[in-house]
Scaffold this motif. Structure first.
Motif, short mmCIF file in Angstrom:
data_model
loop_
_atom_site.label_atom_id
_atom_site.label_comp_id
_atom_site.label_asym_id
_atom_site.label_seq_id
_atom_site.Cartn_x
_atom_site.Cartn_y
_atom_site.Cartn_z
N PHE A 102 0.87 -1.18 0.00
CA PHE A 102 0.00 0.00 0.00
C PHE A 102 0.90 1.23 0.00
CE2 PHE A 102 -2.71 -3.20 2.03
CZ PHE A 102 -3.97 -2.93 1.51
N LYS A 104 1.12 5.04 -0.71
CA LYS A 104 0.26 6.20 -0.92
C LYS A 104 1.11 7.40 -1.27
CE LYS A 104 -3.45 4.64 2.01
NZ LYS A 104 -4.59 5.04 2.81
N THR A 112 -8.21 4.66 2.65
CA THR A 112 -8.67 3.28 2.86
C THR A 112 -9.90 3.37 3.74
OG1 THR A 112 -6.39 2.49 2.79
CG2 THR A 112 -8.03 0.98 3.68
N HIS A 115 -13.03 -0.71 7.33
CA HIS A 115 -13.45 -2.04 6.87
C HIS A 115 -12.90 -3.13 7.79
CE1 HIS A 115 -9.35 -1.81 5.29
NE2 HIS A 115 -9.37 -3.12 5.18
N ASP A 117 -11.07 -6.86 7.02
CA ASP A 117 -10.47 -7.54 5.88
C ASP A 117 -11.21 -8.80 5.48
OD1 ASP A 117 -8.23 -5.79 5.79
OD2 ASP A 117 -7.30 -6.94 7.40
N THR A 130 -2.31 -10.00 10.00
CA THR A 130 -1.58 -9.19 9.03
C THR A 130 -0.43 -8.48 9.73
OG1 THR A 130 -3.52 -8.78 7.63
CG2 THR A 130 -1.73 -7.17 7.49
N TRP A 132 1.88 -5.49 9.13
CA TRP A 132 1.93 -4.28 8.29
C TRP A 132 3.24 -3.56 8.61
CZ3 TRP A 132 2.42 0.94 7.79
CH2 TRP A 132 1.75 1.58 6.74
N LEU A 145 -2.27 3.82 9.39
CA LEU A 145 -3.36 2.90 9.69
C LEU A 145 -4.07 3.38 10.96
CD1 LEU A 145 -3.93 0.36 8.00
CD2 LEU A 145 -2.74 -0.97 9.73
N HIS A 197 -2.18 -7.15 13.05
CA HIS A 197 -3.61 -7.02 13.35
C HIS A 197 -4.43 -8.23 12.94
CE1 HIS A 197 -3.95 -4.89 9.28
NE2 HIS A 197 -5.01 -5.66 9.23
N HIS A 203 -10.53 -1.38 10.72
CA HIS A 203 -9.43 -0.44 10.48
C HIS A 203 -9.63 0.32 9.18
CE1 HIS A 203 -8.35 -4.15 8.43
NE2 HIS A 203 -7.50 -3.48 7.67
N ALA A 205 -7.68 4.04 6.86
CA ALA A 205 -6.59 5.03 6.83
C ALA A 205 -7.07 6.22 6.01
CB ALA A 205 -5.34 4.42 6.19
N ARG A 214 3.74 7.51 1.88
CA ARG A 214 3.53 6.54 2.96
C ARG A 214 3.41 5.14 2.40
NH1 ARG A 214 -1.60 3.85 5.08
NH2 ARG A 214 -0.73 2.64 3.37
N ALA A 218 1.68 -5.10 3.62
CA ALA A 218 0.79 -5.93 4.44
C ALA A 218 1.04 -7.40 4.10
CB ALA A 218 -0.67 -5.56 4.17
N ARG A 220 0.23 -11.23 4.79
CA ARG A 220 -0.95 -11.93 5.32
C ARG A 220 -0.61 -13.39 5.65
NH1 ARG A 220 -4.05 -7.19 5.30
NH2 ARG A 220 -4.40 -6.45 3.18
O1 LIG Z 1 -2.40 0.65 4.37
C1 LIG Z 1 -3.58 0.90 4.21
O2 LIG Z 1 -4.00 2.02 3.92
C2 LIG Z 1 -4.61 -0.18 4.39
C3 LIG Z 1 -4.06 -1.47 4.89
C4 LIG Z 1 -5.10 -2.48 5.17
O3 LIG Z 1 -6.27 -2.25 5.06
C5 LIG Z 1 -4.66 -3.80 5.59
O4 LIG Z 1 -3.47 -4.05 5.70
O5 LIG Z 1 -5.51 -4.66 5.83
#
Ligand SMILES: O=C(O)CCC(=O)C(=O)O
Length: 270
Positions: A102, A104, A112, A115, A117, A130, A132, A145, A197, A203, A205, A214, A218, A220
């Protein structure tokens, strides 16, 4: 071997997230910065927030999900220290099933939406941790985040509404009423730090309107007691992220496939 402290494990299970004391060593961080540069060079036509399966490199070609991956992300995701930290949370049988970069851009990084996941992931029973990892400073100003501590506790997926906006990393947003934004905590990280997480934790962003890019990776991981069921499709196929779970490769990074149904051949070259 790396381990979380007892307090870190307790906080993860209570709050749904934790930032461990552990940091990625400087040399590896430098390698990952170069890998990010290479990933961006290889994918000029992909929004940098949507670099799905950045760890899947297929001989310079598309990885099956519209991205040309870079092997260094796979090396990172298989890093024994990171895997051991995750194992402290989800058990000693661990499957790597995704890595999403991710990134940005300064001034124009997508939001983001809030939500969970798990809403569009084909894992049954649903479970994932996850990791991150920040490659650049991740601050309130550039859209770090944000989490709702404790929102994972009831193990419920709340209703998500489709949002038809192009300037989002994900076109799904939690319906009103599932949480109170006043409870949000910003996870500010320095490069090399990571947060962990839980799949049920709420979560999101903010957009990046700052002058500082930024980037987070992530990674998984699911417990190998669960099944990554390739037959299940993302909800309505309308998440706004072009995933192809049918061809997504899995790696058993620790222990054994306790579930016995996971397929570690599909999606691997050769
Ligand atoms: O980095 C982000 O903006 C979102 C990351 C996210 O939603 C995630 O890692 O599940």
């Amino acid at each position: 071997m790396a381990h979380l402290t007892r307090d870190e494990v307790t906080r993860y299970h209570s709050d749904g997230w934790v930032v461990p004391q552990w940091r990625l060593p400087e040399r590896q961080l430098a390698t990952m910065r170069e890998a990010l540069d290479e990933l961006l060079r290889r994918n000029p036509g992909v929004r940098p927030e949507k670099l799905v399966s950045a760890h899947v490199e297929r001989g310079g070609g598309d990885n099956g999900e519209g991205v040309r991956g870079v092997a260094a992300f796979l090396d990172l995701a298989r890093d024994p220290e990171i895997v051991d930290l995750v194992a402290d949370l989800i058990g000693d049988d661990v499957i790597l099933w995704g890595a999403h970069v991710f990134c940005k851009p300064a001034g124009a990084g997508y939001e983001t939406p809030w939500h969970q996941d798990g809403h569009y992931w084909p894992i049954r029973p649903l479970a994932t941790c996850t990791a991150w990892l920040a490659l650049e400073p991740s601050t309130r100003a550039n859209g770090c985040l944000r989490v709702i501590p404790g929102s994972q506790r009831d193990r419920v997926l709340h209703e998500h509404l489709h949002e038809d906006r192009a300037d989002l990393t994900l076109q799904q947003r939690l319906a009103d009423g599932a949480f109170d934004e006043a409870d949000a905590v910003d996870i500010e990280l320095e490069p090399g730090q990571m947060s962990l997480h839980d799949v049920y934790m709420i979560h999101g962003a903010a957009a990046n309107c700052s002058a500082q890019r930024r980037t987070g990776i992530a990674l998984r991981y699911m417990p190998a007691t669960s099944h990554f069921d390739r037959r299940l499709k993302p909800v309505d196929g309308k998440s706004g992220v072009a995933v192809n779970f049918a061809q997504r490769p899995l790696w058993l990074v620790k222990g054994v496939d306790r579930c016995g149904l996971n397929d570690f051949r599909t999606g691997h070259a050769g």
